[in-house]
Design a protein around this motif. Sequence first.
Motif, PDB file in Angstrom:
ATOM      1  N   GLU A 234      -0.516  22.390  -4.482  1.00  0.00           N
ATOM      2  CA  GLU A 234      -1.272  21.233  -4.972  1.00  0.00           C
ATOM      3  C   GLU A 234      -2.297  20.750  -3.944  1.00  0.00           C
ATOM      4  O   GLU A 234      -2.973  19.743  -4.170  1.00  0.00           O
ATOM      5  N   GLY A 235      -2.368  21.449  -2.819  1.00  0.00           N
ATOM      6  CA  GLY A 235      -3.276  21.028  -1.761  1.00  0.00           C
ATOM      7  C   GLY A 235      -2.811  19.781  -1.038  1.00  0.00           C
ATOM      8  O   GLY A 235      -3.634  19.020  -0.504  1.00  0.00           O
ATOM      9  N   ARG A 236      -1.491  19.564  -0.994  1.00  0.00           N
ATOM     10  CA  ARG A 236      -0.937  18.362  -0.398  1.00  0.00           C
ATOM     11  C   ARG A 236       0.124  18.723   0.636  1.00  0.00           C
ATOM     12  O   ARG A 236       0.619  19.852   0.671  1.00  0.00           O
TER      13      ARG A 236
END
Length: 385
Positions: A234-236
């Motif tokens: 999720e790019g987190r």
Amino acid sequence: MSLRFHWFLPTTGDSRALIGGGHAVPAGVGRPQARPGTADRLRPPTIDYLAQVARSAEQLGFEAVLTPTGTWCEDAWLVTAALLRETSRLKFLVAFRPGFVSPTLAAQMAATYQRISGGRLLLNVVTGGEAAEQRRFGDHLDHAERYARTGEFLEIVRGAWTGTPFDFKGDHYHVDGAVVALPPDPIPEIYFGGSSGPAGPVAAKHVDVYLTWGEPPAQVAEKIAWMRGLAAAEGRTLRFGIRLHTVSRDTSEAAWAEADRLQSGVDPADIAKAQEALAASDSVGQRRMRSLHEEYRAGGGAGARSLEIHPGLWAGVGLVRAGAGTALVGSHAEVADLIEEYAALGIEEFIMSGYPHLEESYWFGEGVLSELRRRGSYTGPGGAA
């Protein structure tokens, strides 16, 4: 890594025994009765007693207190709001069920709380794993659907906090122009736990801190790797926390003697009733907790040491308590060692509790936190040294 430590508010009552000691017990398990020559008596969750616990947690250097949610708990929002004027620095980690309140209203409640508290709100989102309790509140969704609803709920809450009207239409919610009068400052950090497949993607996309119950380090490492992978997709990135009980004393022998006292004080009939009720849970996390003491239920071993599932990690609490079922047991130095073992895996936040919560906060704060400060593993906030 900067470690953060939190304590627990026993809003179902407190005692020197495992049963009734600050959290709901499974259906059919009795509340503690004073035994001749003992002080094992239930302490009602009056606001005065809870204020004692909160003030002690603040004085000892805990950052926040977790306040649980459920049928047998006093309402977490109301109790903690009442305690704001009893404390000055302490934060309140308020547990709530997302399916029981409108997401826009929850966003508004949180924004108001941040303003009146001076930024002392943290949010613990509890999707709910006990179908019977969910139905008690009018919620009849199945396990997977509850997590899907939680994801939509958190998306709306975060959208409303931006200060720009937010539209959303999903399977569970449809809102037009969700917004709050003033965005909260700071934005409350969101804590979340869930061990099942549907829980992982929700945490990866929406939350700040992923929580696990106190499983042995090897199992915790697997969870962290799982969640790091989902968050990366999720790019987190996530922070990680763990929920544990504690029995620390000046010597290891004294700590294990206290664990023996707690375990021996539970009627075997109550253990059987509790395990029957907990076996019916559809919570994956609860099943994992139960698996940690299956050998005991099969008749193996006696005494607290028989449930030492990892050096210094005792599974006896889970014999009768739903939810977090393990405790760190040992001398203050030994408990600090185990905390550092979890920290090496990536655990940054520790939510602790003990029986009773007032007295055990001092054992842990003056013993373990002081030891961790001495080692340089823990630097704040300030408290009793």
